[in-house]
Scaffold this active site. Structure first.
Site, PDB file in Angstrom:
ATOM      1  N   SER A  14       0.808  -1.218   0.000  1.00 39.08           N
ATOM      2  CA  SER A  14       0.000   0.000   0.000  1.00 39.08           C
ATOM      3  C   SER A  14       0.845   1.274   0.000  1.00 39.08           C
ATOM      4  O   SER A  14       0.447   2.295   0.530  1.00 39.08           O
ATOM      5  CB  SER A  14      -0.927   0.021   1.223  1.00 39.08           C
ATOM      6  OG  SER A  14      -0.174  -0.037   2.426  1.00 39.08           O
ATOM      7  N   ASN A  43       6.899   2.819   3.449  1.00 41.07           N
ATOM      8  CA  ASN A  43       8.049   3.717   3.297  1.00 41.07           C
ATOM      9  C   ASN A  43       7.646   5.007   2.606  1.00 41.07           C
ATOM     10  O   ASN A  43       8.176   6.075   2.904  1.00 41.07           O
ATOM     11  CB  ASN A  43       9.152   3.032   2.489  1.00 41.07           C
ATOM     12  CG  ASN A  43      10.133   2.293   3.392  1.00 41.07           C
ATOM     13  OD1 ASN A  43       9.956   2.232   4.607  1.00 41.07           O
ATOM     14  ND2 ASN A  43      11.166   1.741   2.793  1.00 41.07           N
ATOM     15  N   SER A  44       6.722   4.899   1.661  1.00 42.61           N
ATOM     16  CA  SER A  44       6.280   6.089   0.936  1.00 42.61           C
ATOM     17  C   SER A  44       5.717   7.124   1.899  1.00 42.61           C
ATOM     18  O   SER A  44       5.967   8.328   1.759  1.00 42.61           O
ATOM     19  CB  SER A  44       5.208   5.722  -0.098  1.00 42.61           C
ATOM     20  OG  SER A  44       5.713   4.818  -1.053  1.00 42.61           O
ATOM     21  N   ALA A  47       8.479   9.181   3.453  1.00 42.11           N
ATOM     22  CA  ALA A  47       9.424   9.895   2.588  1.00 42.11           C
ATOM     23  C   ALA A  47       9.408  11.393   2.886  1.00 42.11           C
ATOM     24  O   ALA A  47       8.376  12.048   2.786  1.00 42.11           O
ATOM     25  CB  ALA A  47       9.079   9.642   1.123  1.00 42.11           C
ATOM     26  N   GLN A  48      10.567  11.922   3.223  1.00 41.32           N
ATOM     27  CA  GLN A  48      10.678  13.332   3.594  1.00 41.32           C
ATOM     28  C   GLN A  48      11.143  14.210   2.428  1.00 41.32           C
ATOM     29  O   GLN A  48      10.656  15.319   2.240  1.00 41.32           O
ATOM     30  CB  GLN A  48      11.699  13.492   4.740  1.00 41.32           C
ATOM     31  CG  GLN A  48      11.333  12.786   6.007  1.00 41.32           C
ATOM     32  CD  GLN A  48      12.487  12.812   7.010  1.00 41.32           C
ATOM     33  OE1 GLN A  48      13.620  13.151   6.671  1.00 41.32           O
ATOM     34  NE2 GLN A  48      12.203  12.434   8.231  1.00 41.32           N
ATOM     35  N   GLY A  49      12.130  13.716   1.687  1.00 41.42           N
ATOM     36  CA  GLY A  49      12.865  14.577   0.764  1.00 41.42           C
ATOM     37  C   GLY A  49      12.051  15.226  -0.331  1.00 41.42           C
ATOM     38  O   GLY A  49      12.133  16.425  -0.549  1.00 41.42           O
ATOM     39  N   GLU A 115      19.198  18.278  -3.774  1.00 38.21           N
ATOM     40  CA  GLU A 115      19.710  17.202  -2.938  1.00 38.21           C
ATOM     41  C   GLU A 115      20.965  16.622  -3.564  1.00 38.21           C
ATOM     42  O   GLU A 115      21.385  17.022  -4.644  1.00 38.21           O
ATOM     43  CB  GLU A 115      18.631  16.130  -2.728  1.00 38.21           C
ATOM     44  CG  GLU A 115      17.422  16.656  -1.970  1.00 38.21           C
ATOM     45  CD  GLU A 115      16.375  15.589  -1.708  1.00 38.21           C
ATOM     46  OE1 GLU A 115      16.658  14.406  -1.919  1.00 38.21           O
ATOM     47  OE2 GLU A 115      15.257  15.948  -1.296  1.00 38.21           O
ATOM     48  N   HIS A 229      21.478   5.329   3.556  1.00 43.42           N
ATOM     49  CA  HIS A 229      21.328   6.776   3.651  1.00 43.42           C
ATOM     50  C   HIS A 229      22.343   7.294   4.659  1.00 43.42           C
ATOM     51  O   HIS A 229      22.464   6.756   5.760  1.00 43.42           O
ATOM     52  CB  HIS A 229      19.911   7.149   4.083  1.00 43.42           C
ATOM     53  CG  HIS A 229      19.566   8.571   3.822  1.00 43.42           C
ATOM     54  ND1 HIS A 229      20.099   9.609   4.559  1.00 43.42           N
ATOM     55  CD2 HIS A 229      18.765   9.141   2.889  1.00 43.42           C
ATOM     56  CE1 HIS A 229      19.634  10.751   4.095  1.00 43.42           C
ATOM     57  NE2 HIS A 229      18.815  10.500   3.078  1.00 43.42           N
ATOM     58  N   ARG A 275      25.096   9.390  -2.418  1.00 43.66           N
ATOM     59  CA  ARG A 275      24.887   8.822  -1.089  1.00 43.66           C
ATOM     60  C   ARG A 275      25.908   7.752  -0.719  1.00 43.66           C
ATOM     61  O   ARG A 275      26.320   7.656   0.439  1.00 43.66           O
ATOM     62  CB  ARG A 275      23.470   8.239  -0.999  1.00 43.66           C
ATOM     63  CG  ARG A 275      22.397   9.305  -0.923  1.00 43.66           C
ATOM     64  CD  ARG A 275      21.011   8.711  -0.968  1.00 43.66           C
ATOM     65  NE  ARG A 275      20.012   9.758  -0.765  1.00 43.66           N
ATOM     66  CZ  ARG A 275      18.708   9.572  -0.901  1.00 43.66           C
ATOM     67  NH1 ARG A 275      18.235   8.377  -1.236  1.00 43.66           N
ATOM     68  NH2 ARG A 275      17.865  10.568  -0.704  1.00 43.66           N
ATOM     69  N   HIS A 333      18.632   2.004   3.504  1.00 43.16           N
ATOM     70  CA  HIS A 333      17.608   2.917   3.003  1.00 43.16           C
ATOM     71  C   HIS A 333      16.848   2.379   1.797  1.00 43.16           C
ATOM     72  O   HIS A 333      15.631   2.487   1.730  1.00 43.16           O
ATOM     73  CB  HIS A 333      18.272   4.240   2.647  1.00 43.16           C
ATOM     74  CG  HIS A 333      17.323   5.335   2.264  1.00 43.16           C
ATOM     75  ND1 HIS A 333      16.268   5.733   3.074  1.00 43.16           N
ATOM     76  CD2 HIS A 333      17.263   6.118   1.156  1.00 43.16           C
ATOM     77  CE1 HIS A 333      15.607   6.724   2.489  1.00 43.16           C
ATOM     78  NE2 HIS A 333      16.174   6.968   1.324  1.00 43.16           N
ATOM     79  N   ARG A 368      20.813   4.769  -6.157  1.00 45.63           N
ATOM     80  CA  ARG A 368      19.697   5.643  -6.519  1.00 45.63           C
ATOM     81  C   ARG A 368      20.003   7.113  -6.269  1.00 45.63           C
ATOM     82  O   ARG A 368      20.530   7.492  -5.230  1.00 45.63           O
ATOM     83  CB  ARG A 368      18.448   5.245  -5.718  1.00 45.63           C
ATOM     84  CG  ARG A 368      17.266   6.188  -5.953  1.00 45.63           C
ATOM     85  CD  ARG A 368      16.003   5.693  -5.310  1.00 45.63           C
ATOM     86  NE  ARG A 368      16.035   5.692  -3.871  1.00 45.63           N
ATOM     87  CZ  ARG A 368      15.831   6.769  -3.097  1.00 45.63           C
ATOM     88  NH1 ARG A 368      15.649   7.963  -3.664  1.00 45.63           N
ATOM     89  NH2 ARG A 368      15.832   6.668  -1.784  1.00 45.63           N
ATOM     90  N   SER A 373      12.943   7.917  -6.123  1.00 44.99           N
ATOM     91  CA  SER A 373      12.126   6.743  -5.792  1.00 44.99           C
ATOM     92  C   SER A 373      10.637   7.023  -5.924  1.00 44.99           C
ATOM     93  O   SER A 373       9.888   6.207  -6.476  1.00 44.99           O
ATOM     94  CB  SER A 373      12.448   6.248  -4.379  1.00 44.99           C
ATOM     95  OG  SER A 373      12.250   7.277  -3.429  1.00 44.99           O
TER      96      SER A 373
END
Length: 525
Positions: A14, A43-44, A47-49, A115, A229, A275, A333, A368, A373
């Site tokens: 989900s 995880n979605s 996600a902060q970035g 980033e 990360h 990274r 990560h 990545r 992502s």
């Protein structure tokens, strides 16, 4: 007794990829979503970035492409990466049409962040550092009215006959077994972060989708490439959460307690290097020097307003932000490898598809690029959904499940698996350590290969999935006799000849070349 359900499409997971596919498919298809915990747990959601795209009129997909393959160690699939970056602006507009409110500046223009390894500002955010939460919640609000959602239900194994997937077997928390039969089964189960002691991933990310696909005979590729990360908030050896790369994009720098800025002479991009480079340097400082490591945020104005989610994490960890620094260390990560797919999400098994982190599209190469992502999730979810709509299939007959064997096994704990993976298959690897890990996993080969034959609890199945993926990552890491991206062998560093190849490649793929000619061929290994 086995309960049976039927649908046109069953989506396992989900996160953003699964929800995006459900949103598009639900217009014409009967869709079921199955998630092992709650639909908000992914995880979605964490996600902060942000989400990267050449959305600004001064940006170009070729620039985004170039940054992506450089970060990826030139291991990217060229055509898939082109599709990713070319479709990016279109999919951003689709999200806007769905009601996503991306952040704007005081003049009403979209606020674009920068980033690591990006050559320019192209990261869109929503809700400051809560982009994933904003996107996921928006889609949940839409799809929960149009699809059937089953929570707290773990997918055990895929139903496959004659290389054709016809659905999935699941188990509820109360132990009820269910078959969901569908002509289209989509894996959107995310990654493998719980293999390691410190991770940005949520608790449910135990490699279930990859392990099921492997047991079913699907092709998995590039499993050795695991991204760590660089900046997890770690205090007193406990991980509290991710400190987004966007913080470094706004000027934060990695510094030791003695005032040594560690990235100063390591890479031309310094703290915004790829990274894998930053994570290895932090690892070196942690292991070779008797210094504590921090993220210096003293130059960022209005930090708490700009990064509300990170501020909350810091307060939970007892970090005093007024001191201007946050204790950090690397954490698992993202995995670049996974279930191999084509551009439409199809795997090597008919009727089985994979999207999001569980898939290996080739767009991330060996490492990545930051904020690609979420972009991958929406681009390839859309591609897959459009393909299923164009090519409808009929549901197959019910598949008989053989009687499951009851047998007592001594399985390792999750913590034991994490110890092995963190010590031997982590940021820095070598042949001796990888061999030790491989031999340890080989003690459980019966479960790794055959656990689908046994009547297991959800906890036991989770351990089996972790062991399966741990074994695959370890074996793949032993096979790749070089260092590239997220796979670093201290006993197999890049040779002078390989570095020369990298430098030559860089010199012939600068922006002047590919703005005048076709995109160059990627050097792969």
């Amino acid at each position: 007794m086995m309960t049976v359900r039927k649908a046109d499409v069953v989506i396992i997971g989900s996160g953003l990829a699964g929800l995006m596919a459900a949103e598009i498919l639900s217009v014409e298809k009967n869709v079921i979503i199955i998630t092992k915990s709650k639909i908000q747990h992914s995880n979605s959601m964490m996600a902060q970035g942000g989400i990267a795209a050449a959305f600004d009129e001064d940006d170009d997909w070729r620039d985004h492409f170039f940054d992506t393959i450089v970060a990826g160690g030139y291991h990217n699939d060229e055509e898939m990466t082109k599709k990713l970056v070319q479709k990016g602006p279109e999919m951003i507009n689709k999200l806007i049409e769905l009601g996503v409110q991306f952040d704007r500046d005081d003049d009403g223009n979209y606020s674009l962040g920068k980033e690591g390894a990006h050559g320019r500002r192209r990261i869109l955010h929503a809700g400051g550092d809560a982009t994933g939460k904003e996107l996921v919640q928006r889609l949940i609000n839409r799809v929960e009215k149009k699809v059937t959602i089953y929570e707290d239900e773990m997918a055990l194994d895929l139903l496959v006959q004659n290389n054709k997937c016809i659905g999935v077997t699941t188990k509820t928390l109360s132990g009820d077994m269910i078959q969901t039969i569908a002509p289209h089964t989509i894996l959107a189960t995310g990654g493998v972060g719980q293999l390691y002691k410190v991770t940005s991933n949520c608790q449910s990310l135990t490699g279930d989708g990859m392990a099921m696909a492997y047991r079913a005979g699907a092709e998995l590729v590039d499993m050795e490439f695991v991204q760590f990360h660089p900046t997890m908030l770690v205090k007193n050896n406990k991980g509290y959460g991710l400190i987004s790369e966007a913080v470094r994009g706004e000027g934060a720098r990695l510094v030791t307690n003695l005032g040594h800025y560690i990235m100063e002479n390591v890479h031309e991009l310094k703290d915004l290097a790829p990274r894998d480079v930053v994570a290895r340097e932090i690892h070196r400082v942690n292991t070779e020097e008797d210094e504590l490591l921090y993220l210096d945020i003293s130059t960022i104005k209005d930090f708490e307003k700009r990064f509300p989610s990170i501020t909350k994490i810091c307060k939970q960890a007892g970090v005093q932000l007024e001191e201007g620094r946050i204790p950090v260390a690397p954490g698992a990560h993202f995995i670049m490898g996974g279930v191999s797919t084509n551009e439409r999400g199809a795997t090597s098994i008919n009727g089985l598809y994979a999207i999001g982190e569980v898939s290996k599209t080739g767009v991330h190469g060996a490492n990545r690029l930051a904020s690609n992502s979420l972009l991958e999730a929406i681009v390839f979810a859309n591609e897959l959904a459009q393909e299923i709509i164009k090519n409808p299939k009929q549901a197959e007959d019910l598949m008989k499940i053989p009687t499951l064997l009851e047998k007592r096994f001594d399985l390792p704990t999750k913590e034991e698996i994490q110890d092995i993976m963190t010590k031997y298959v982590g940021i820095v690897r070598n042949d001796k350590g990888l061999e030790k890990a491989k031999k340890w996993f080989e003690n459980y080969l019966d479960f790794i290969y055959k656990n689908g034959n046994y009547d297991l609890s959800i906890e036991q199945k989770t351990i089996c999935n972790l062991m399966t993926i741990g074994y695959l990552i370890t074996s793949s890491a032993l096979m790749r006799n070089e260092s590239r991206g997220g796979h670093y062998r201290e006993d197999k560093p890049l040779s002078n000849e390989q570095w020369l190849q990298y430098n030559v490649f860089c010199s012939i793929t600068n922006k002047d070349v590919y703005t005048k000619a076709k995109v160059p061929t990627i050097m792969t290994v």
